[in-house]
Scaffold this motif. Sequence first.
Motif, PDB file in Angstrom:
ATOM      1  N   TYR A 156      40.635  52.894  33.517  1.00 39.46           N
ATOM      2  CA  TYR A 156      39.794  51.716  33.297  1.00 39.46           C
ATOM      3  C   TYR A 156      38.641  52.017  32.343  1.00 39.46           C
ATOM      4  O   TYR A 156      38.225  51.145  31.566  1.00 39.46           O
ATOM      5  N   LEU A 157      38.126  53.233  32.378  1.00 40.07           N
ATOM      6  CA  LEU A 157      37.108  53.627  31.406  1.00 40.07           C
ATOM      7  C   LEU A 157      37.707  53.691  30.009  1.00 40.07           C
ATOM      8  O   LEU A 157      37.072  53.307  29.019  1.00 40.07           O
TER       9      LEU A 157
ATOM     10  N   ILE B 216      47.449  53.292  23.218  1.00 38.69           N
ATOM     11  CA  ILE B 216      46.767  54.126  24.207  1.00 38.69           C
ATOM     12  C   ILE B 216      46.887  53.505  25.595  1.00 38.69           C
ATOM     13  O   ILE B 216      47.184  54.184  26.582  1.00 38.69           O
ATOM     14  N   LEU B 217      46.666  52.200  25.673  1.00 37.71           N
ATOM     15  CA  LEU B 217      46.715  51.522  26.971  1.00 37.71           C
ATOM     16  C   LEU B 217      48.102  51.599  27.594  1.00 37.71           C
ATOM     17  O   LEU B 217      48.234  51.760  28.814  1.00 37.71           O
ATOM     18  N   TYR B 218      49.137  51.504  26.780  1.00 34.17           N
ATOM     19  CA  TYR B 218      50.488  51.581  27.326  1.00 34.17           C
ATOM     20  C   TYR B 218      50.791  52.967  27.903  1.00 34.17           C
ATOM     21  O   TYR B 218      51.660  53.103  28.764  1.00 34.17           O
TER      22      TYR B 218
ATOM     23  N   ILE C  68      43.218  43.160  29.812  1.00 36.47           N
ATOM     24  CA  ILE C  68      41.916  43.676  29.395  1.00 36.47           C
ATOM     25  C   ILE C  68      41.823  43.685  27.869  1.00 36.47           C
ATOM     26  O   ILE C  68      40.842  43.229  27.276  1.00 36.47           O
ATOM     27  N   PHE C  69      42.866  44.196  27.236  1.00 37.09           N
ATOM     28  CA  PHE C  69      42.891  44.258  25.774  1.00 37.09           C
ATOM     29  C   PHE C  69      42.899  42.857  25.171  1.00 37.09           C
ATOM     30  O   PHE C  69      42.190  42.577  24.202  1.00 37.09           O
TER      31      PHE C  69
ATOM     32  N   MET D  43      32.473  57.643  24.235  1.00 35.23           N
ATOM     33  CA  MET D  43      33.458  57.417  25.290  1.00 35.23           C
ATOM     34  C   MET D  43      34.846  57.908  24.860  1.00 35.23           C
ATOM     35  O   MET D  43      35.608  58.426  25.670  1.00 35.23           O
ATOM     36  N   THR D  44      35.158  57.751  23.575  1.00 35.41           N
ATOM     37  CA  THR D  44      36.443  58.240  23.069  1.00 35.41           C
ATOM     38  C   THR D  44      36.553  59.747  23.219  1.00 35.41           C
ATOM     39  O   THR D  44      37.553  60.278  23.717  1.00 35.41           O
TER      40      THR D  44
END
Length: 535
Positions: free
Chosen positions: A30-31, A143-145, A159-160, A201-202
């Motif tokens: 989630y972050l 990245i999310l996948y 979210i995206f 954060m990345t």
Amino acid sequence: MSTSTRTLPFPAARVAARAAAADDPYRNRYLIALTVTLASVLELLDTSIVNVAVPHMMGTLGATLDQIAWVSTGYVVANVIVLPITGWLSARFGRRRYFAASIALFTVASFFCGNAHTLQALVFWRIVQGVGGGALLSTSQSILYEVFPREEFGTAMAIFGMGVMVGPTLGPTLGGYITDALSWPWIFYINVPLGMIALAMTLGFIRDSRFAQKVERVDWLGLGLLIAGIGCLQTMLERGERLDWFDSKEVLLYAVVSAVSLVWFVWHELTTEHPIVDLRILKNRQFTAGITFAAMLGCCLYATVFVLPVYLQTLLGFTAEQTGFVILPGALASAFTMAAMARTTGKIDGRILVVCGVAIFGASMWMHGHFTTESGQGDFFWPLILRGVGLGLIFVPMTNLALAELPMEKIPNGTGLYNLTRQLGGSIGIAVTATLVSRFRGQNYAALSEHVSRYGEATRERLAMITQAMIAKGTPAPVAETKAIALIQGQVMRQAAMLSYEHLFLMFGIGMGLTLPLLLLMRRGRASGGGGMAH
């Protein structure tokens, strides 16, 4: 002794638990989602935020409208060139390093855009900013996948999607507010602290892909053809209306170079051993249908975002701030709808949700088609809410359907092509809309003028009434009649423009409906990427 025997396993269990957590590919998901969504929103905001600041930039930099247009064109062209090769770049340099470098480049370029004192410097840094921003959208999606488990892919895309749908909508409003409250350089300076947060954060949470395939060599010919083909196509779409399309030699040159380059590019990429963009994934019927649908989605999303503020501000006299407040509820409706979509993944056939979304969007466009020159803020609330809900119902399930049958190592390439087609669809939609508004207005004005002749009884009565009212206020009779004629002509032109917008809104609804047969080429499939290629 017995107590010692009982307590010994606990430290070992804690160590094992920490090791398992460290190896968990889904921890911090989630972050990570917050990180990549922030980066994507920054990129999308900068696609549209500068439009409202154009007059201020022209005054400060001493530029003409045609010259200042390159501030937007340069950014978008650089953006679409990078989009299809983000998967290759991630594999070449490592996803974490490439994503972080793109955010850093975008942030640094934003500072220099705000600090630019000449048009040339501003255009140059906008191009650099576009190169950095091109990675943020499709790389974020891939990245999310990977960092979300399959059963939560709907949550990831929700979210995206909230950022993707809200970003373009809020851009003009936020840009207008910042420009009025501060000055135009601050629409770029605001990216600096947010970009630094996204970069930190990345570096803290994002890791290299577990599925990346090593790049053997650089396909320089493919890269050159892609830059020429996509760059000229996007430039043609950005400048076509301003230059009167194919009556301009410049536009004609863009079209020829783009067509030749793209045909050559497709042939080369399908025959070379190490393509920079793997077009072989287009053999997957579901993915090809999905990106075709994405093109129409982009067309309707960006074209309605473009045409609605023009209607509100030119015909109804709304300010940029008022326009923003009119549009905001629809953007929030999209966000809430996509948040709700997170709970439906795997439970409801995505094709059903897309059909419902298209139907709701069509109903919204039908309501848009009944706007008038007398419409008020209350008249826009429900049509825009329905538009937001419809687009929200389409975005998440369509993205998941399009990528459902691609293996995980092909997802970065797939997201790049998917976002490219949506972006190009949006550019085509805006270009076509700008052209049709002008042509429809001329056609409608000619048709209405036939019924508003000075020799018609109703027109004579109206003209006499306006003339007498002006004379009563002290205007000389000859001047009063001339002003009355001009006033009636202006009213006819306003109605002609209103009819043009009504026709366009109905066209958007019909156009989205015509894409529904593409769903027949899709299977319900899995939640999303990670399967095998369809045969």
